[in-house]
Design an enzyme around this catalytic site. Structure first.
Site, PDB file in Angstrom:
ATOM      1  CE  LYS A   1      -3.987   1.737   2.616  1.00 34.21           C
ATOM      2  NZ  LYS A   1      -4.729   1.755   3.794  1.00 34.21           N
TER       3      LYS A   1
ATOM      4  CB  SER B   1      -8.062   3.339   3.223  1.00 40.25           C
ATOM      5  OG  SER B   1      -7.097   2.955   4.050  1.00 40.25           O
TER       6      SER B   1
ATOM      7  CB  SER C   1      -7.837   0.389   5.721  1.00 32.03           C
ATOM      8  OG  SER C   1      -8.936   1.448   6.138  1.00 32.03           O
TER       9      SER C   1
END
Ligand SMILES: *[C@@H]1O[C@H](CO)[C@@H](O)[C@H](O)[C@H]1NC(C)=O
Ligand SMILES: *[C@@H]1O[C@H](CO)[C@@H](O)[C@H](O)[C@H]1NC(C)=O
Ligand SMILES: *[C@@H]1O[C@H](CO)[C@@H](O)[C@H](O)[C@H]1NC(C)=O
Ligand SMILES: *[C@@H]1O[C@H](CO)[C@@H](O)[C@H](O)[C@H]1NC(C)=O
Ligand SMILES: *[C@@H]1O[C@H](CO)[C@@H](O)[C@H](O)[C@H]1NC(C)=O
Ligand SMILES: *[C@@H]1O[C@H](CO)[C@@H](O)[C@H](O)[C@H]1NC(C)=O
Ligand SMILES: *[C@@H]1O[C@H](CO)[C@@H](O)[C@H](O)[C@H]1NC(C)=O
Ligand SMILES: *[C@@H]1O[C@H](CO)[C@@H](O)[C@H](O)[C@H]1NC(C)=O
Ligand SMILES: *[C@@H]1O[C@H](CO)[C@@H](O)[C@H](O)[C@H]1NC(C)=O
Length: 556
Positions: A102, A177, A201
């Protein structure tokens, strides 16, 4: 010589390829053990493995828009691993395993952008400790995945990366997210990917993309070198296509142990240090297992968005009962995700201090803003430097003036302490091994929605509890979702019970086998291995074309 322009590939890389082979290596649904079997038998090389995943990214990322940057060193690292293999120097649980990060994890030589244009040149001078551990174990970092900008919502849209689509239905979001990681792993762009979780997330993208993930107990894994949101709620973890792979990721990431750069790791019980979580993936006889279900974490309204979730959960409960498990219906009204989010979420008090501490650290070089308020200084201009969606206006405004010295923060911490005691009491009084509930009360929302509504992640987030998320089914197929929309379930435990949660998850998954690969737009094709060399030229060109127009850039 063929030149691939990676511009549809979000924004960053022009990738030049020279073709000398037309081999194929089927990396769809590849696992650590399947790749190790073909590598160690001599059937393939590390360069072929890495090239094959890059080929899938080139072929399919334009549809999904999950990748922000490719790692310019990936093929050179593959070559060095092939060299080590030829010398018999094969060590590390992740030897030649392609992974994605990420884009809030520090990993040289790539910038750590958080998906935010204003941070496009923010370059870490060293890897986050978890990234260093993954590399040391032999992982090949292919690149960075899109996220909801700065990990502040669950729609996975950002000023740098644009909107990530769900590979099961291009009209839906990928959760968030960590939605770029979720979409990329569902599409087999890598074996697994990292994510962070402040409220939902690591779990929402797993749920929305038919994947597995773990949110570790607060304190188990250092968060240093990761763009922060909340001291109380942030965790780092991984998302993958099978339990074995995420158990290996957990073993490697938790091997960092106590880290003076993140003092929550002082909570580590000595007995967890050095744990190999894959050893928990043994078959479990469910007879006598006691599992709680949180009734308040369902939406019992009958609609096309909620009923498929309720039906999938009912099937799991039927299965568990048929295997001899006892299901305890937990109906205490304190387990109300909307109410917990409204009264206990600490983010706005901690965000300014945490982000400023990260941005001003000696581990960053480049021309990024050095504080949270500098970052948001252009807040009310029309600059495209960052994206704040309307639902976040109040959040950013509040974070700009709130702190951990506020009375309201102390009230939240005391409510959290009460909830944490209540949760322990629920476990102990009912003799529960785990508590289960759907990650999201409804299907993952369509692109253009105002927020990722209906999620239940807040209970683990504020209490610091570990969760393993597993796929449990799909909604009925529709024109845009040929095999339906994925549905996921959280399995929550007491602190530092990751091993037991993985074991229960395996018992459920061995019987359900709910994970399915996406088939939309040819994602089921085998892609020809395409690279023998590529060079990387970072170019910053925000692909904002597919951000719904109701999200004005840089205005809140
Ligand atoms: C094996 O490779 C690692 C990583 O490059 C290196 O640190 C180590 O010295 C090598 N071991 C041997 C025996 O060559
Ligand atoms: C732990 O670190 C946080 C910030 O990273 C700091 O605010 C806090 O005072 C530290 N706590 C202790 C006990 O050192
Ligand atoms: C599970 O345990 C129960 C009770 O001990 C036993 O009756 C049953 O046969 C076991 N099931 C399996 C599949 O081993
Ligand atoms: C709900 O799903 C059914 C069958 O899948 C479909 O016929 C109907 O149009 C859907 N309703 C809405 C409001 O989308
Ligand atoms: C739990 O109890 C509620 C209220 O009594 C009921 O509506 C619900 O169906 C029960 N859930 C389960 C899983 O038994
Ligand atoms: C949960 O809390 C919200 C916000 O406080 C409230 O509006 C709602 O009625 C509660 N739900 C239930 C089932 O009590
Ligand atoms: C931006 O504008 C809004 C609405 O006018 C206002 O509430 C807010 O305080 C402004 N924010 C900043 C940082 O100036
Ligand atoms: C503390 O938790 C109990 C349940 O254990 C609940 O009844 C009570 O309302 C909570 N107190 C506050 C202030 O929220
Ligand atoms: C339950 O679902 C309905 C219909 O989708 C929605 O209007 C409502 O807001 C949902 N409630 C909660 C608490 O998520």
């Amino acid at each position: 010589m063929r030149v691939f322009m990676a511009i549809p590939l979000v924004s960053l890389a022009y990738v030049q390829l020279s073709m000398s082979q037309s081999l194929t290596l089927d990396v769809r649904e590849a696992t650590i053990s399947s790749l190790h079997a073909s590598l160690f038998s001599g059937a393939t090389t590390c360069r072929d493995i890495v090239s094959s995943f890059i080929a899938r990214i080139e072929r399919f990322n334009p549809d999904i828009n999950a990748i922000i940057a490719l790692n310019p060193d990936a093929l050179a690292i593959a070559d060095s691993l092939d060299m080590r293999f030829s010398r018999g120097n094969v060590t590390g649980a992740l030897f030649c395993i392609p992974i994605l990060l990420k884009d809030n994890f520090d990993a040289t030589p790539m910038p750590s952008t958080g998906g935010c244009l204003a941070l496009r040149s923010s370059k870490p001078t060293q890897d986050a400790p978890t990234v260093a551990a993954l590399r040391y174990a032999g992982a090949v970092i292919l690149g960075k995945a899109n996220l909801h900008e700065l990990a502040l919502e669950g729609l996975s849209v950002s000023s740098l990366g644009g909107q990530t689509s769900n590979p099961y239905d291009f009209q839906r979001t990928a959760g968030g997210s960590s939605g770029g990681t979720g979409a990329a792993i569902a599409a087999s762009f890598a074996v697994f990917g990292t994510g962070t979780d402040t409220v939902n997330s690591l779990r929402s993208p797993a749920s929305a993309n038919s994947l597995f993930s773990f949110r570790p107990t607060r304190g188990l894994i250092s968060r240093a070198g990761v763009i922060p949101v909340s001291y109380t709620q942030d965790t780092v973890g991984a998302i993958g296509r099978c339990l074995e792979d995420i158990a290996t990721a957990l073993t490697v990431m938790s091997s960092v142990g106590y880290d003076p750069r993140d003092n929550v790791t002082s909570a580590l019980p000595p007995s967890t240090i050095g744990t190999d979580y894959t050893t928990y993936l043994t078959s479990l006889n469910l007879t006598g297992t006691r599992i709680g279900v949180l009734e308040g974490f369902f939406n019992r309204t009958v609609t096309n968005e909620t009923s498929p979730v309720n039906e999938a959960m009912s099937s799991v409960l039927t299965l568990l009962r048929s295997q001899g498990a006892t299901i305890i219906n937990v109906t205490d009204t304190i387990y109300n995700a909307t109410a917990i989010l409204g009264t206990m979420d600490t983010q706005t008090h901690e965000y300014r201090e945490e982000l400023t501490s990260y941005l001003s650290s000696p581990y960053l070089s480049g021309h990024q803003p050095r504080s949270m308020s500098d970052l948001y200084a252009l807040a009310n201009s029309t600059s495209p430097e960052y994206l704040v969606i309307p639902a976040q206006h109040a959040y950013i405004n509040s974070a700009l003036r709130s702190s951990t010295g506020d009375i309201a923060y102390l009230v939240k911490q005391s409510l959290i302490a009460n909830l944490t005691r209540t949760l322990r009491s629920t476990f102990l009084s009912n003799r529960l091994g785990a508590i289960i509930y759907p990650e999201q009360k409804n299907l993952v929302v369509p692109i253009g929605s105002a927020s990722q509504s209906g999620r239940n992640g807040i209970l683990a987030a504020v209490t610091g509890s570990p969760v393993v998320t597993v796929p449990i089914g799909f909604s009925p197929a529709t024109a845009s979702a040929p095999i339906g929309i994925p549905i996921g379930m959280e399995i929550l435990g007491l602190p530092f019970t990751e091993g037991g949660l993985l074991q229960l998850a395996k018992a459920i998954d061995d019987r359900l086998h709910a994970r399915r690969a996406p088939v939309t737009n040819g994602l089921e094709e085998i892609v020809e291995m395409s690279t023998t060399s590529y060079t990387y030229v970072p170019t910053i060109k925000p692909d904002t074309g597919n951000i719904p127009h109701e999200y004005p850039l840089g205005v809140y």
